[in-house]
Design a protein around this motif. Structure first.
Motif, short mmCIF file in Angstrom:
data_model
loop_
_atom_site.label_atom_id
_atom_site.label_comp_id
_atom_site.label_asym_id
_atom_site.label_seq_id
_atom_site.Cartn_x
_atom_site.Cartn_y
_atom_site.Cartn_z
N ARG A 52 5.92 51.41 -29.47
CA ARG A 52 7.25 51.25 -28.90
C ARG A 52 8.21 52.34 -29.33
O ARG A 52 9.25 52.53 -28.71
CB ARG A 52 7.81 49.88 -29.26
CG ARG A 52 8.07 49.64 -30.73
CD ARG A 52 8.51 48.22 -30.97
NE ARG A 52 8.77 47.94 -32.37
CZ ARG A 52 8.99 46.73 -32.86
NH1 ARG A 52 8.99 45.68 -32.07
NH2 ARG A 52 9.23 46.56 -34.15
N SER A 66 13.15 46.75 -20.90
CA SER A 66 13.15 47.77 -19.85
C SER A 66 11.85 47.66 -19.06
O SER A 66 10.77 47.52 -19.66
CB SER A 66 13.28 49.17 -20.43
OG SER A 66 14.55 49.38 -20.97
N TYR A 125 -0.25 57.43 -24.21
CA TYR A 125 -0.82 56.11 -24.50
C TYR A 125 -1.99 56.24 -25.47
O TYR A 125 -2.81 57.14 -25.34
CB TYR A 125 -1.25 55.43 -23.21
CG TYR A 125 -0.07 55.02 -22.35
CD1 TYR A 125 0.55 55.94 -21.52
CD2 TYR A 125 0.43 53.72 -22.39
CE1 TYR A 125 1.65 55.58 -20.75
CE2 TYR A 125 1.51 53.35 -21.62
CZ TYR A 125 2.12 54.29 -20.80
OH TYR A 125 3.21 53.93 -20.04
N TRP A 176 7.32 57.10 -19.07
CA TRP A 176 6.31 56.03 -19.10
C TRP A 176 5.07 56.39 -18.30
O TRP A 176 4.00 55.84 -18.55
CB TRP A 176 6.90 54.72 -18.55
CG TRP A 176 7.21 54.73 -17.08
CD1 TRP A 176 8.36 55.13 -16.47
CD2 TRP A 176 6.34 54.31 -16.02
NE1 TRP A 176 8.26 54.99 -15.12
CE2 TRP A 176 7.04 54.48 -14.80
CE3 TRP A 176 5.04 53.80 -15.97
CZ2 TRP A 176 6.49 54.15 -13.57
CZ3 TRP A 176 4.48 53.46 -14.74
CH2 TRP A 176 5.21 53.65 -13.55
N TYR A 228 5.57 49.48 -15.93
CA TYR A 228 5.71 49.66 -17.38
C TYR A 228 6.69 48.63 -17.91
O TYR A 228 7.69 48.31 -17.26
CB TYR A 228 6.22 51.06 -17.62
CG TYR A 228 6.56 51.44 -19.04
CD1 TYR A 228 7.87 51.41 -19.50
CD2 TYR A 228 5.57 51.88 -19.90
CE1 TYR A 228 8.19 51.79 -20.78
CE2 TYR A 228 5.87 52.29 -21.19
CZ TYR A 228 7.18 52.25 -21.63
OH TYR A 228 7.47 52.65 -22.90
N ILE A 229 6.36 48.12 -19.11
CA ILE A 229 7.26 47.16 -19.75
C ILE A 229 7.34 47.49 -21.23
O ILE A 229 6.32 47.75 -21.89
CB ILE A 229 6.76 45.71 -19.50
CG1 ILE A 229 7.75 44.68 -20.02
CG2 ILE A 229 5.36 45.48 -20.11
CD1 ILE A 229 7.46 43.26 -19.53
N THR A 230 8.54 47.49 -21.76
CA THR A 230 8.71 47.77 -23.18
C THR A 230 8.30 46.56 -24.01
O THR A 230 8.09 45.47 -23.48
CB THR A 230 10.16 48.16 -23.48
OG1 THR A 230 11.04 47.17 -22.94
CG2 THR A 230 10.50 49.51 -22.87
N SER A 231 8.19 46.77 -25.32
CA SER A 231 7.66 45.73 -26.21
C SER A 231 8.44 44.43 -26.15
O SER A 231 7.87 43.34 -26.25
CB SER A 231 7.59 46.24 -27.64
OG SER A 231 8.88 46.57 -28.11
N TYR A 240 4.00 47.29 -29.01
CA TYR A 240 3.56 48.29 -28.05
C TYR A 240 4.24 48.10 -26.70
O TYR A 240 4.44 46.98 -26.23
CB TYR A 240 2.05 48.21 -27.85
CG TYR A 240 1.26 48.70 -29.03
CD1 TYR A 240 0.92 47.85 -30.07
CD2 TYR A 240 0.85 50.04 -29.11
CE1 TYR A 240 0.21 48.30 -31.17
CE2 TYR A 240 0.14 50.50 -30.20
CZ TYR A 240 -0.18 49.63 -31.22
OH TYR A 240 -0.89 50.09 -32.30
N ASP A 241 4.58 49.24 -26.10
CA ASP A 241 4.96 49.25 -24.70
C ASP A 241 3.66 49.33 -23.89
O ASP A 241 2.69 49.97 -24.30
CB ASP A 241 5.84 50.46 -24.38
CG ASP A 241 7.15 50.45 -25.15
OD1 ASP A 241 7.78 51.53 -25.22
OD2 ASP A 241 7.54 49.39 -25.68
N ARG A 248 5.23 39.90 -19.74
CA ARG A 248 4.39 39.86 -20.95
C ARG A 248 4.63 38.57 -21.71
O ARG A 248 5.72 37.99 -21.67
CB ARG A 248 4.65 41.07 -21.84
CG ARG A 248 6.01 41.19 -22.43
CD ARG A 248 6.18 42.57 -23.09
NE ARG A 248 5.21 42.76 -24.17
CZ ARG A 248 4.80 43.96 -24.59
NH1 ARG A 248 5.26 45.06 -24.03
NH2 ARG A 248 3.94 44.06 -25.59
#
Length: 126
Positions: free
Chosen positions: A101, A57, A113, A107, A50-53, A32-33, A72
């Motif tokens: 993801r 990014s 979401y 985002w 925001y953070i990607t899995s 999951y992002d 994370r």
């Protein structure tokens, strides 16, 4: 039961720091992002970061760039938001949210979401 739980909020003086945590239960976050959002009294909820899995990014809204850091720990199933140099205008309820993801789209679009936490209050005041 699939759940996101935020923690780490509180009362802090201007210029202070807080570290928010977003812990998942019932599912693993590594596919999951994750986005952090906030809602101040009388205002609409807005995207903060925001953070990607795979953490390849990362995005921030302009007003928090240079002050906030998202990270994370997939092994620990937790996402963090380190907030430094806090300002009174950062006062809000902060929530984390998860989306697959593979999902495309901006985002900051909240409708993309699938899971949301209940939020944690951050108050910046002297």
């Amino acid at each position: 039961q699939l759940q996101l739980v935020e923690s780490g909020g509180g009362l802090v003086q201007p210029g202070g720091s807080l570290r928010l945590s977003c812990a998942a239960s019932g599912f693993t976050l590594d596919v999951y992002d994750i986005g952090w959002f906030r809602q101040a009294p009388g205002k609409e909820r807005e995207g903060v970061s925001y953070i990607t899995s795979r953490a390849d990014s990362i995005y921030y809204r302009d007003s928090v760039k240079g002050r906030f850091t998202i990270s994370r720990d997939n092994a620990g199933n937790t996402v963090y938001l380190q907030m430094n140099s806090l300002k009174p205008e950062d006062t809000a309820v902060y929530s984390c949210a998860a989306r697959p993801r593979t999902r495309v789209g901006s985002w900051s679009v909240q409708g993309l979401y699938d899971y949301w936490g209940q939020g944690t209050q951050v108050t910046v005041s002297s």
